[in-house]
Design an enzyme around this catalytic site. Structure first.
Site, PDB file in Angstrom:
ATOM      1  N   ASP B 110       4.623   3.983   0.508  1.00 55.15           N
ATOM      2  CA  ASP B 110       5.308   3.331   1.618  1.00 55.15           C
ATOM      3  C   ASP B 110       6.579   2.628   1.151  1.00 55.15           C
ATOM      4  OD1 ASP B 110       3.790   1.514   0.228  1.00 55.15           O
ATOM      5  OD2 ASP B 110       3.167   0.369   1.985  1.00 55.15           O
ATOM      6  N   SER B 112       8.487   3.487  -1.418  1.00 59.63           N
ATOM      7  CA  SER B 112       9.452   4.551  -1.655  1.00 59.63           C
ATOM      8  C   SER B 112       9.950   5.132  -0.346  1.00 59.63           C
ATOM      9  CB  SER B 112       8.817   5.671  -2.481  1.00 59.63           C
ATOM     10  OG  SER B 112       8.616   5.241  -3.799  1.00 59.63           O
ATOM     11  N   THR B 132       0.451   8.535  -2.362  1.00 59.07           N
ATOM     12  CA  THR B 132      -0.162   7.262  -2.636  1.00 59.07           C
ATOM     13  C   THR B 132      -1.642   7.473  -2.828  1.00 59.07           C
ATOM     14  OG1 THR B 132      -0.813   5.106  -1.873  1.00 59.07           O
ATOM     15  CG2 THR B 132      -0.279   6.657  -0.174  1.00 59.07           C
ATOM     16  N   ASP B 134      -3.724   5.430  -2.605  1.00 60.25           N
ATOM     17  CA  ASP B 134      -4.493   4.623  -1.653  1.00 60.25           C
ATOM     18  C   ASP B 134      -4.729   5.330  -0.328  1.00 60.25           C
ATOM     19  OD1 ASP B 134      -4.662   2.591  -3.471  1.00 60.25           O
ATOM     20  OD2 ASP B 134      -2.966   1.467  -2.652  1.00 60.25           O
ATOM     21  N   ARG B 176      -5.437  -2.375  -1.686  1.00 57.71           N
ATOM     22  CA  ARG B 176      -5.041  -3.734  -1.327  1.00 57.71           C
ATOM     23  C   ARG B 176      -5.285  -4.003   0.150  1.00 57.71           C
ATOM     24  NH1 ARG B 176      -1.071  -7.224  -4.041  1.00 57.71           N
ATOM     25  NH2 ARG B 176      -0.806  -5.619  -5.623  1.00 57.71           N
ATOM     26  N   GLY B 190     -22.829   8.134  -3.930  1.00 57.34           N
ATOM     27  CA  GLY B 190     -24.065   7.525  -3.468  1.00 57.34           C
ATOM     28  C   GLY B 190     -24.138   6.039  -3.741  1.00 57.34           C
TER      29      GLY B 190
END
Lengths: 401, 401, 401, 401
Positions: B110, B112, B132, B134, B176, B190
């Protein structure tokens, strides 16, 4: 001997399930049976309260996967010496008697070995199958090879992120007094520097080595990429030979104080020198990396994989060795030999040492370190002298496998 | 367009080398050439000072290993907005002009993406290849699948050590604001509990879930063995919805404050409850694990693999997706489309979004969470309602690969 | 000695890049330089025609990844003895002279070792760094540990598919005359049977062992699941001690005839017995697996991973050992010692053997086999006697690492 | 619905245990219970003869490791249509009645899907969780991503041995009619050529591509090293579009004739051309590799990993998808929907297709192939035209995870 208890204890690592399977299968071959005493010395102390013990039948042995690290029998942080019950040895003996256990096979490290010496002195027959990831007993011990392979893989993997960001990276691994796994894992993965407790670390020497190598790599790369990889054992000492101990910590069950984070310490030492070195900015500018206020010096980072280096899979060697020392432990116990540590089986011999002797700490040989210093790895000191005398061998020689 | 610069930026992860190879190879197929701008925005800002740039010839593309995570082009912590030089855009443009670069392919997250919007507004043609780890952009982004696989492997590996010591273990991973990788990695391995920023965590609920499951496992095991595995994203919130931010930290280059260690926080929350719970000793006694003063409650430990979840190898999907969005970025740029983010290529179409829209944060869908709550995973809240309407599909449907 | 050529030869495996790096780095530490002679003996024979040789500078050594299996120097199927050129030794010497190479470090197996003996007799100074995946030299040799780990992993992985289909599976691995890797890989992975050239295989014994164990597992499983895993070396012999050679094949460059597929042979032997055994249908019925005409007997399948067991990554031990024997080879050569094989470095000594003696074939010790037969592994014979004499060790003992 | 049977069938692969766990856990959340019908249709047909079935309690679900490939429920080569018993459907119904099973969740591929259509027509309620490693159903199906990752890893690993010997290597993988896994695995690992059933292969085109690329690499390497990697699906067709079927083989249970070994076929085609090409010797000489009578042309080798690509571990995506389609299967069945295939769960919807439609074979999109041809991969034809129309997306888009 017909009924034997198996205990595993201390830090877990690879090869322990091999010990259990080897002991139990060899017992079966001799018409004897092994039983699991669960959760290390906690289970031994509480044995008297168990309703039943799990017998290692053919079926149950089958269900143990020797390729998995850790121990089917379980560990705990209980050390017999630390139990405050004055009747603890009677309680243990009563437990063994309840289940008619005639002897114990104990897999553990130096602390477990000293418990074994205690137990033997209290008339309990025991044989020790050596286990310590740290490899600081006199014999080889299950767990080391698995851990060394994992350390090597982690360093290798970390190179991709380190190179991408042109970072200096320190991987902190276990090794309180002896640096065997940091040493061998670092060599395997091509670490640039390896810091071990056996060699007090002069960070000025590491810094100089790092600076030359790091910027050489970046300037020789057509995409301005480079890194410098450090493997550091937790128990490192500074140049004056002092341990980096966290004074505020309270001693653990085995009486050890917590050490300060070695990875963080390395990071701080190098960053401090990078900041104080007026020539670094020039190097950064030549590399096209310098941006005022944002990117003036390279970053140094630490990674602490912790339990990740001791879990997962057992290496092939650890399973082989584990099965052999487990088998050997039964054979010795069955022959009435007690208070000893199995060193291995080869050429039709079950080799063993007195446990008292076997658990004496063994350190990294600095002659061997010098071989790698000559190859360009920095150990935080000026390179040692390569003192290698040729030695001609003949006949059948000892070797791995 | 004949000469294009490639930049990768932000946190490194899997798939980036696929982006570079895909873009460069597709450019070559159209008679154009890509050049590496080294080390992210540091290199872009300093471009004017470079003597030469590395051209991605057939040979040079060959030398990039897309199976390795990280980026051959390199990253840096430099964000264009943070550079204090008032002439920075002029300097960047001068650099691009020096090497006759007509456009940029930028792979990043984000931050970038927002730089790309800036650059576009300054008249520089750019296309964004989403990256990303994330996974919190609107599109899929390279890196997530590799990381999710690594998280899953680490959790799986850690089970051997956790079970051996009957420990409760919390693996802390990145995330985050969005918990996609903790969520998907935890499901894959699991995990018993998954704590993500999207769902404020009530530790009383986690504790109750843990206690029931942990002791059930131990009592059902014939060797008294059990564990409870938690995956926790760094950016978790407590039950009142507050972030566990480390207030003493200074904001980073992107304005973010450092979060408190989520793994340690979880450890403290559970240990506190174990200590305060008078029934735990009874459970420990039943399991034969209790030893006064030494082993009264189960241990809770945290592991923080850090960079280890983002390095090493790229998953097959990330390489495939990377090569496709890299190719797609060139195709769009070559058609004069700029300021956009490639979403993928399928059915003969290069699909893209406006970058402004693509970088809007995407969170874990709590409907999906409810599916796994019904399957027994605890997310630190009372299980949500499984609200699943059947939907009949016909014809050609969208799918992975 | 200032200029040395490095050759790697024979089958590739793990640890070779360690040898190259160790030799080249140790040479640099002594002010000497190593050069790569490309592609084994093909490069040596054609050396005279090369314009230049690649010097192993600090930079170039850096670029070799010791974690990768295989050899940066390259191999070929060329054996010096087989070259029909009567002037071949003169041509080789002229090539060495052209580049002022004063000695050679050669890493290879028994064939390479015998070439080394030849070259030494022709006045060329050489030291041998032992390499053979098969581990059938007298010394340890790089490659074996990596291969054993890969075999173990493959067997472990194959258990999931074998158990799913209740199949008996045979993994065929290398090992023409000696079964070290089948033996150790099989032990590591918990194979049920291991068939090696050293022990002629009585398939009636294997069959009986398999039938008992396979159906026991299935009947003890609550989901009727079971398997039986076999690791078989390519060079197995039948009960009468004959090799399973494919008579129709033509000898290779080293004069060896191709062996028949051992995996397929095992499959046929067991399937034949399953079909002929009237009690199998009854077992299948009890297990709920029997379907007339479709599923009357269990399936036996073979998997032949071939090159997959020798490629990819080097184990940590192989890199360590490789770097040490590479270094040791330089040290010996530099001291004027030639025609010898390095066995290792330890305790400040470079240990070596006469190459003629070192390349004598070493077989699996059947005493060691008996240890594992007692543990329940079938080797195609009636279990041997466990003949283990206890042996007390004192002082500093030899060990891995 | 309170009691449901779970069957897995066909070739095993990753993700199946996720399906079982997802279905059983979701059933429990709705107060229902799943039971394992062992060993696929063998168990279904013989159900009437079982004394008991294993109930998937919380405990028993726990004991299934979704990270392991293969199926806890087991498979067999039994296809209902092939069972010659005229009363087979009555027998199956009687078995279901015996255990009061009200519905079935069946995980399998197209053959299993057609059985499911049959069973539905016989009044048995069933939902289909798609599984096929080959990915040739309309929906995504568990197993493909795991296999693609394994293929990619194997190709990557094989590069070390191929480069060491300067060999051309062909990895043969599954894919009788559709080449999805060869395609995606090959792209992931940077294969030079990928041969799939969808594109008849002109070996003259492959040969020309190989020759140029192979010798370019060798001549550009300072150690004369190079390779050329091919991934080939078993079901390839030659340039005239004919399958490489082994005419001598007898049809299997599903009516398929055995295909000729695709790897061997590729090896023969390329070796034939290398031998016939008079310019090859010249290239070999330039590279210093030529030795008369021994090393005149490069070697081409095939590796057939067989079961190794479908066993071992499940990828994270396959476990996630498996758990979702397993859950979804229960939800649909519980709502009285039968004869359908689950496509996934997202945005609060359980998406499904009619099984008849879902099992229609889906082939590799040649538009997508053209994207990779432009990037330099050879598919055995002249590169297709990159026909990519930009398509702007807005709003919430579909994506992996």
């Amino acid at each position: 001997m017909k009924r034997i208890g198996i205990i595993t204890s201390g830090g877990d690592c690879g090869g322990l399930n091999g010990v259990i399977k080897g002991a139990a299968a060899m017992a079966r071959a001799h018409g004897a049976t092994c039983f699991v005493i669960p959760n290390g010395y906690a289970g031994l102390y509480n044995l008297i309260e168990f309703d039943s013990l799990t017998e290692l039948t053919e079926e149950r042995i089958d269900a143990i996967d020797a390729n998995l690290a850790g121990s089917e029998a379980g560990h705990s942080r209980v050390k017999v010496k630390k139990i405050e019950d004055p009747n603890k040895y009677e309680r243990i003996k009563a437990g063994l008697k309840k289940f008619n256990l005639e002897g114990l096979i104990i897999s553990g490290g130096d602390d477990s070995g000293s418990v074994l010496v205690d137990l033997t002195e209290h008339g309990i027959k025991c044989v020790h199958a050596p286990k310590t990831m740290d490899l600081d007993l006199q014999t080889y011990s299950v767990g080391a090879d698995s851990t060394i392979n994992r350390i090597a893989t982690f360093v290798e993997d970390l190179k991709t992120t380190a190179r991408t960001h042109n970072r200096i990276l320190a991987l902190e691994v276990f090794g309180r007094y002896a640096g065997h796994t940091a040493f061998r894992g670092g060599v395997a993965a091509g670490a640039d520097a390896i810091i071990i407790p056996e060699i007090p670390c002069d960070f000025d020497i590491i810094y100089a080595h790092m600076k030359q190598r790091y910027f050489r790599r970046i300037m020789n790369s057509d995409v301005r990429s480079g890194t410098y990889m450090i493997v550091v054992a937790e128990g490192i000492k500074d140049a004056s030979g002092n341990e980096i101990v966290d004074e505020s910590s309270t001693p653990d069950a085995f009486g050890h104080k917590r050490l300060a984070g070695a990875g963080t310490y390395v990071t701080q030492q190098l960053t401090k020198r990078l900041k104080a070195d007026p020539t670094v900015a020039e190097h950064m500018k030549k590399a096209g990396m310098f941006v005022q206020g944002i990117n003036e010096i390279p970053e140094v980072r630490a990674v602490t994989p912790g339990h990740l280096v001791r879990c997962g899979h057992s290496s092939a060697y650890d399973v082989n060795f584990g099965k052999e020392v487990g088998s050997g432990a039964f054979i010795l116990l069955n022959q009435g030999i007690s208070g000893v540590t199995v060193a291995g089986i080869s050429g039709g011999k079950v080799r063993y040492m007195a446990t008292k002797e076997a658990i004496a700490q063994r350190f990294v040989d600095t002659n061997q370190v010098a071989i790698y210093e000559a190859q360009g790895i920095c150990f935080g000191r000026l390179p040692g002298v390569v003192n290698t005398v040729p030695e001609l061998l003949t006949g059948n020689i000892e070797r791995l496998y």
